[in-house]
Design a protein around this motif. Structure first.
Motif, PDB file in Angstrom:
ATOM      1  N   LEU A 158       9.567 -38.991 -83.764  1.00 53.65           N
ATOM      2  CA  LEU A 158       8.225 -39.249 -83.224  1.00 53.65           C
ATOM      3  C   LEU A 158       7.887 -38.307 -82.079  1.00 53.65           C
ATOM      4  CD1 LEU A 158       8.045 -43.150 -83.294  1.00 53.65           C
ATOM      5  CD2 LEU A 158       6.845 -41.523 -84.760  1.00 53.65           C
ATOM      6  N   GLY A 159       8.849 -38.079 -81.194  1.00 51.02           N
ATOM      7  CA  GLY A 159       8.623 -37.144 -80.096  1.00 51.02           C
ATOM      8  C   GLY A 159       8.347 -35.738 -80.584  1.00 51.02           C
ATOM      9  N   GLY A 160       9.084 -35.313 -81.613  1.00 52.87           N
ATOM     10  CA  GLY A 160       8.856 -33.988 -82.178  1.00 52.87           C
ATOM     11  C   GLY A 160       7.485 -33.855 -82.810  1.00 52.87           C
ATOM     12  N   LEU A 161       7.056 -34.884 -83.530  1.00 52.82           N
ATOM     13  CA  LEU A 161       5.721 -34.848 -84.140  1.00 52.82           C
ATOM     14  C   LEU A 161       4.621 -34.803 -83.086  1.00 52.82           C
ATOM     15  CD1 LEU A 161       6.164 -37.386 -87.071  1.00 52.82           C
ATOM     16  CD2 LEU A 161       5.878 -34.914 -87.232  1.00 52.82           C
ATOM     17  N   ILE A 162       4.777 -35.620 -82.062  1.00 55.70           N
ATOM     18  CA  ILE A 162       3.775 -35.627 -80.991  1.00 55.70           C
ATOM     19  C   ILE A 162       3.776 -34.297 -80.251  1.00 55.70           C
ATOM     20  CG2 ILE A 162       3.182 -36.685 -78.777  1.00 55.70           C
ATOM     21  CD1 ILE A 162       4.151 -39.363 -80.011  1.00 55.70           C
ATOM     22  N   GLY A 163       4.957 -33.765 -79.958  1.00 56.77           N
ATOM     23  CA  GLY A 163       5.041 -32.472 -79.273  1.00 56.77           C
ATOM     24  C   GLY A 163       4.455 -31.342 -80.095  1.00 56.77           C
ATOM     25  N   PHE A 164       4.760 -31.325 -81.395  1.00 58.80           N
ATOM     26  CA  PHE A 164       4.214 -30.280 -82.253  1.00 58.80           C
ATOM     27  C   PHE A 164       2.698 -30.385 -82.349  1.00 58.80           C
ATOM     28  CE2 PHE A 164       2.955 -28.541 -86.380  1.00 58.80           C
ATOM     29  CZ  PHE A 164       3.446 -27.251 -86.246  1.00 58.80           C
ATOM     30  N   GLY A 165       2.199 -31.604 -82.500  1.00 60.04           N
ATOM     31  CA  GLY A 165       0.745 -31.796 -82.571  1.00 60.04           C
ATOM     32  C   GLY A 165       0.047 -31.356 -81.296  1.00 60.04           C
ATOM     33  N   ALA A 166       0.613 -31.717 -80.158  1.00 57.66           N
ATOM     34  CA  ALA A 166       0.022 -31.318 -78.880  1.00 57.66           C
ATOM     35  C   ALA A 166       0.068 -29.803 -78.711  1.00 57.66           C
ATOM     36  CB  ALA A 166       0.750 -32.011 -77.734  1.00 57.66           C
TER      37      ALA A 166
ATOM     38  N   SER B 227       4.069 -23.409 -81.388  1.00 60.43           N
ATOM     39  CA  SER B 227       4.123 -24.830 -81.063  1.00 60.43           C
ATOM     40  C   SER B 227       5.516 -25.418 -81.213  1.00 60.43           C
ATOM     41  CB  SER B 227       3.160 -25.604 -81.964  1.00 60.43           C
ATOM     42  OG  SER B 227       1.847 -25.144 -81.788  1.00 60.43           O
ATOM     43  N   VAL B 228       6.440 -24.647 -81.724  1.00 60.56           N
ATOM     44  CA  VAL B 228       7.791 -25.155 -81.952  1.00 60.56           C
ATOM     45  C   VAL B 228       8.464 -25.529 -80.631  1.00 60.56           C
ATOM     46  CG1 VAL B 228      10.085 -24.520 -82.811  1.00 60.56           C
ATOM     47  CG2 VAL B 228       8.053 -23.987 -84.150  1.00 60.56           C
ATOM     48  N   GLY B 229       8.210 -24.774 -79.578  1.00 60.96           N
ATOM     49  CA  GLY B 229       8.801 -25.092 -78.273  1.00 60.96           C
ATOM     50  C   GLY B 229       8.389 -26.468 -77.781  1.00 60.96           C
ATOM     51  N   ALA B 230       7.112 -26.793 -77.934  1.00 60.65           N
ATOM     52  CA  ALA B 230       6.639 -28.121 -77.544  1.00 60.65           C
ATOM     53  C   ALA B 230       7.261 -29.199 -78.423  1.00 60.65           C
ATOM     54  CB  ALA B 230       5.112 -28.182 -77.628  1.00 60.65           C
ATOM     55  N   ALA B 231       7.493 -28.878 -79.686  1.00 64.03           N
ATOM     56  CA  ALA B 231       8.133 -29.841 -80.587  1.00 64.03           C
ATOM     57  C   ALA B 231       9.571 -30.111 -80.167  1.00 64.03           C
ATOM     58  CB  ALA B 231       8.081 -29.324 -82.025  1.00 64.03           C
ATOM     59  N   VAL B 232      10.282 -29.076 -79.748  1.00 63.89           N
ATOM     60  CA  VAL B 232      11.667 -29.254 -79.299  1.00 63.89           C
ATOM     61  C   VAL B 232      11.712 -30.135 -78.056  1.00 63.89           C
ATOM     62  CG1 VAL B 232      13.668 -28.035 -78.337  1.00 63.89           C
ATOM     63  CG2 VAL B 232      12.492 -27.119 -80.351  1.00 63.89           C
ATOM     64  N   VAL B 233      10.823 -29.873 -77.124  1.00 61.69           N
ATOM     65  CA  VAL B 233      10.757 -30.715 -75.927  1.00 61.69           C
ATOM     66  C   VAL B 233      10.439 -32.160 -76.328  1.00 61.69           C
ATOM     67  CG1 VAL B 233       9.457 -31.153 -73.801  1.00 61.69           C
ATOM     68  CG2 VAL B 233      10.137 -28.826 -74.388  1.00 61.69           C
ATOM     69  N   GLY B 234       9.531 -32.340 -77.275  1.00 61.89           N
ATOM     70  CA  GLY B 234       9.192 -33.675 -77.758  1.00 61.89           C
ATOM     71  C   GLY B 234      10.369 -34.378 -78.397  1.00 61.89           C
ATOM     72  N   VAL B 235      11.180 -33.648 -79.153  1.00 60.51           N
ATOM     73  CA  VAL B 235      12.368 -34.238 -79.778  1.00 60.51           C
ATOM     74  C   VAL B 235      13.328 -34.743 -78.704  1.00 60.51           C
ATOM     75  CG1 VAL B 235      14.452 -33.695 -81.100  1.00 60.51           C
ATOM     76  CG2 VAL B 235      12.233 -32.952 -81.940  1.00 60.51           C
TER      77      VAL B 235
END
Length: 128
Positions: free
Chosen positions: A82-90, A49-57
């Motif tokens: 906030l973007g990183g948290l949302i991306g990681f959660g998703a 999920s780290v990749g989605a978190a990076v995109v969210g950041v």
């Protein structure tokens, strides 16, 4: 039926529904693991999920930076966090979708059995 009897019956039914939900979660988790450990599965899912978190950041930081005429470092940082948290959660939700489906299926089955039992108790069928 008095109010006291009705309320006790309703509380008892609610307790049985909660218990069947908890049992469904346990059964679904055990069935999904099949004797394996859940922690390595969750750890692997978090790593993926780290990749989605990076995109969210990146997206959050861009929105924080361009979101208003007042551009500040604080908005950039908060947007990135906030973007990183949302991306990681998703990403975590997506990676654990098989576990969620297994648990949800067993919860649904257990709750439906409890509801059917409750209905049959209130509406007995006489085959005489």
């Amino acid at each position: 039926m008095s109010v006291k009897d009705w309320s006790m019956s309703t509380v008892d039914y609610g307790r049985k529904l909660v218990q069947s939900t908890v049992n469904g979660v346990r059964t679904g988790e055990d069935r999904f693991r099949e004797g394996g450990q859940l922690a390595p599965y969750l750890e692997r899912s978090a790593q993926q999920s780290v990749g989605a978190a990076v995109v969210g950041v990146v997206v959050g930081a861009c929105i924080g930076y361009h979101g208003n005429e007042r551009r500040s470092v604080g908005r950039l940082v908060v947007g990135g966090i906030l973007g990183g948290l949302i991306g990681f959660g998703a990403g975590l939700l997506w990676e654990t979708r098989d576990l969620t489906a297994s648990v949800g299926s067993d919860v649904r089955k257990n709750v439906q059995l409890t509801r059917d039992e409750h209905w049959l108790r209130r509406h007995p069928i006489d085959y005489a």
